[in-house]
Design a protein around this motif. Structure first.
Motif, PDB file in Angstrom:
ATOM      1  N   ALA A 160      -2.731  24.259  16.261  1.00  0.00           N
ATOM      2  CA  ALA A 160      -3.855  23.622  15.551  1.00  0.00           C
ATOM      3  C   ALA A 160      -5.186  24.237  15.966  1.00  0.00           C
ATOM      4  O   ALA A 160      -6.090  24.386  15.150  1.00  0.00           O
ATOM      5  N   MET A 161      -5.306  24.625  17.218  1.00  0.00           N
ATOM      6  CA  MET A 161      -6.562  25.185  17.698  1.00  0.00           C
ATOM      7  C   MET A 161      -6.781  26.617  17.212  1.00  0.00           C
ATOM      8  O   MET A 161      -7.894  26.994  16.857  1.00  0.00           O
ATOM      9  N   ASN A 162      -5.751  27.423  17.202  1.00  0.00           N
ATOM     10  CA  ASN A 162      -5.927  28.855  16.963  1.00  0.00           C
ATOM     11  C   ASN A 162      -5.614  29.327  15.548  1.00  0.00           C
ATOM     12  O   ASN A 162      -6.109  30.383  15.143  1.00  0.00           O
ATOM     13  N   LEU A 163      -4.826  28.575  14.807  1.00  0.00           N
ATOM     14  CA  LEU A 163      -4.436  29.040  13.481  1.00  0.00           C
ATOM     15  C   LEU A 163      -5.597  29.126  12.478  1.00  0.00           C
ATOM     16  O   LEU A 163      -5.684  30.115  11.738  1.00  0.00           O
ATOM     17  N   PRO A 164      -6.502  28.135  12.411  1.00  0.00           N
ATOM     18  CA  PRO A 164      -7.584  28.260  11.418  1.00  0.00           C
ATOM     19  C   PRO A 164      -8.418  29.542  11.570  1.00  0.00           C
ATOM     20  O   PRO A 164      -8.677  30.238  10.583  1.00  0.00           O
ATOM     21  N   MET A 165      -8.834  29.863  12.778  1.00  0.00           N
ATOM     22  CA  MET A 165      -9.646  31.064  12.990  1.00  0.00           C
ATOM     23  C   MET A 165      -8.816  32.321  12.735  1.00  0.00           C
ATOM     24  O   MET A 165      -9.325  33.313  12.199  1.00  0.00           O
ATOM     25  N   THR A 166      -7.534  32.269  13.093  1.00  0.00           N
ATOM     26  CA  THR A 166      -6.641  33.398  12.841  1.00  0.00           C
ATOM     27  C   THR A 166      -6.559  33.674  11.345  1.00  0.00           C
ATOM     28  O   THR A 166      -6.723  34.825  10.903  1.00  0.00           O
ATOM     29  N   LEU A 167      -6.332  32.625  10.572  1.00  0.00           N
ATOM     30  CA  LEU A 167      -6.243  32.786   9.117  1.00  0.00           C
ATOM     31  C   LEU A 167      -7.576  33.237   8.530  1.00  0.00           C
ATOM     32  O   LEU A 167      -7.608  34.057   7.605  1.00  0.00           O
ATOM     33  N   GLY A 188     -10.479  40.142   5.682  1.00  0.00           N
ATOM     34  CA  GLY A 188     -10.148  41.517   5.313  1.00  0.00           C
ATOM     35  C   GLY A 188     -10.932  42.505   6.164  1.00  0.00           C
ATOM     36  O   GLY A 188     -11.666  42.134   7.069  1.00  0.00           O
ATOM     37  N   GLY A 189     -10.736  43.758   5.886  1.00  0.00           N
ATOM     38  CA  GLY A 189     -11.392  44.798   6.688  1.00  0.00           C
ATOM     39  C   GLY A 189     -10.592  45.065   7.953  1.00  0.00           C
ATOM     40  O   GLY A 189      -9.902  44.183   8.466  1.00  0.00           O
ATOM     41  N   ARG A 190     -10.682  46.272   8.419  1.00  0.00           N
ATOM     42  CA  ARG A 190      -9.876  46.707   9.560  1.00  0.00           C
ATOM     43  C   ARG A 190     -10.077  45.848  10.803  1.00  0.00           C
ATOM     44  O   ARG A 190      -9.120  45.410  11.436  1.00  0.00           O
ATOM     45  N   GLU A 191     -11.342  45.603  11.194  1.00  0.00           N
ATOM     46  CA  GLU A 191     -11.620  44.848  12.410  1.00  0.00           C
ATOM     47  C   GLU A 191     -11.104  43.412  12.321  1.00  0.00           C
ATOM     48  O   GLU A 191     -10.509  42.896  13.272  1.00  0.00           O
ATOM     49  N   HIS A 192     -11.346  42.771  11.177  1.00  0.00           N
ATOM     50  CA  HIS A 192     -10.923  41.381  11.028  1.00  0.00           C
ATOM     51  C   HIS A 192      -9.402  41.251  11.016  1.00  0.00           C
ATOM     52  O   HIS A 192      -8.849  40.346  11.644  1.00  0.00           O
ATOM     53  N   VAL A 193      -8.749  42.142  10.289  1.00  0.00           N
ATOM     54  CA  VAL A 193      -7.279  42.086  10.240  1.00  0.00           C
ATOM     55  C   VAL A 193      -6.705  42.353  11.626  1.00  0.00           C
ATOM     56  O   VAL A 193      -5.769  41.659  12.072  1.00  0.00           O
ATOM     57  N   LEU A 194      -7.278  43.311  12.340  1.00  0.00           N
ATOM     58  CA  LEU A 194      -6.809  43.588  13.699  1.00  0.00           C
ATOM     59  C   LEU A 194      -6.981  42.356  14.591  1.00  0.00           C
ATOM     60  O   LEU A 194      -6.058  41.979  15.323  1.00  0.00           O
ATOM     61  N   MET A 195      -8.138  41.720  14.539  1.00  0.00           N
ATOM     62  CA  MET A 195      -8.353  40.508  15.337  1.00  0.00           C
ATOM     63  C   MET A 195      -7.411  39.387  14.901  1.00  0.00           C
ATOM     64  O   MET A 195      -6.911  38.630  15.737  1.00  0.00           O
ATOM     65  N   GLY A 196      -7.154  39.281  13.613  1.00  0.00           N
ATOM     66  CA  GLY A 196      -6.205  38.283  13.124  1.00  0.00           C
ATOM     67  C   GLY A 196      -4.804  38.532  13.646  1.00  0.00           C
ATOM     68  O   GLY A 196      -4.098  37.601  14.039  1.00  0.00           O
ATOM     69  N   LEU A 197      -4.404  39.799  13.690  1.00  0.00           N
ATOM     70  CA  LEU A 197      -3.079  40.137  14.215  1.00  0.00           C
ATOM     71  C   LEU A 197      -3.007  39.903  15.727  1.00  0.00           C
ATOM     72  O   LEU A 197      -1.987  39.437  16.246  1.00  0.00           O
TER      73      LEU A 197
END
Length: 185
Positions: A112-119, A125-134
């Motif tokens: 619950a804490m980490n999924l919203p920011m991950t999504l 989108g974009g390389r940096e954001h997708v990398l941080m999401g992964l």
């Protein structure tokens, strides 16, 4: 509180104030619930219902923290977004010593804490954001794995404690029987 300070001036003050009030109100409610638990001191038959209540409170707390990824998101500032994500990682990692004692609570809280920011990072989108999401996905999986390991260690420790209590009881009984036997010789 530090999350609010971090984004002060970058996110509307009303949103920050609303988040802080929600956070503080829920913490107050959790303190009252904890005090009730210690006052009632429930017997083991009632621990499942207290466990469910604890998991519910942790889930709500996780969602409040997770809402930071939506409400306190600073558009166009990857640096602030990354700091918020790392802050969420740190806060959820801090629970690994306690919450895994009740594994459902830990899982609900971490996700619950980490999924919203991950999504949100993945959706940007974009390389940096997708990398941080992964990276955030990997963190969630890693945190759940570590939580399971800590849970098993806690279970083993508790089991050994009760086995030791039983062993001491058996040895005490055997010693008493031996002393009685010696007295009759």
């Amino acid at each position: 509180f530090l999350m609010a300070v971090l984004v002060w001036g970058l996110v509307p003050a009303a949103i920050i104030a609303g988040w802080l009030c929600t956070f503080l109100a829920h913490q107050w409610f959790r303190i009252l619930h904890m005090r009730r638990f210690f006052r009632v001191s429930p017997d083991p038959a009632h621990t499942p219902e207290w466990g469910r209540a604890f998991a519910l409170h942790a889930g709500i707390s996780g969602l409040i923290w997770g809402s930071v990824g939506i409400l306190l998101f600073v558009p166009g500032s990857f640096e602030y977004q990354a700091l918020v994500l790392v802050g969420l990682f740190a806060i959820s990692a801090g629970t690994v010593g306690a919450y895994p004692a009740h594994l459902p609570t830990y899982h609900v809280y971490v996700v619950a804490m980490n999924l919203p920011m991950t999504l949100r990072m993945l959706a940007e989108g974009g390389r940096e954001h997708v990398l941080m999401g992964l990276i955030a996905c990997a963190y969630i999986i890693g945190a759940i794995t570590v939580g399971r390991t800590v849970h098993r260690a806690i279970e083993r420790s508790v089991r050994m404690r009760y086995e030791n209590i039983d062993l001491v009881r058996q040895l005490t009984d055997q010693k008493a029987a031996a002393e009685i036997g010696r007295a009759h010789v």
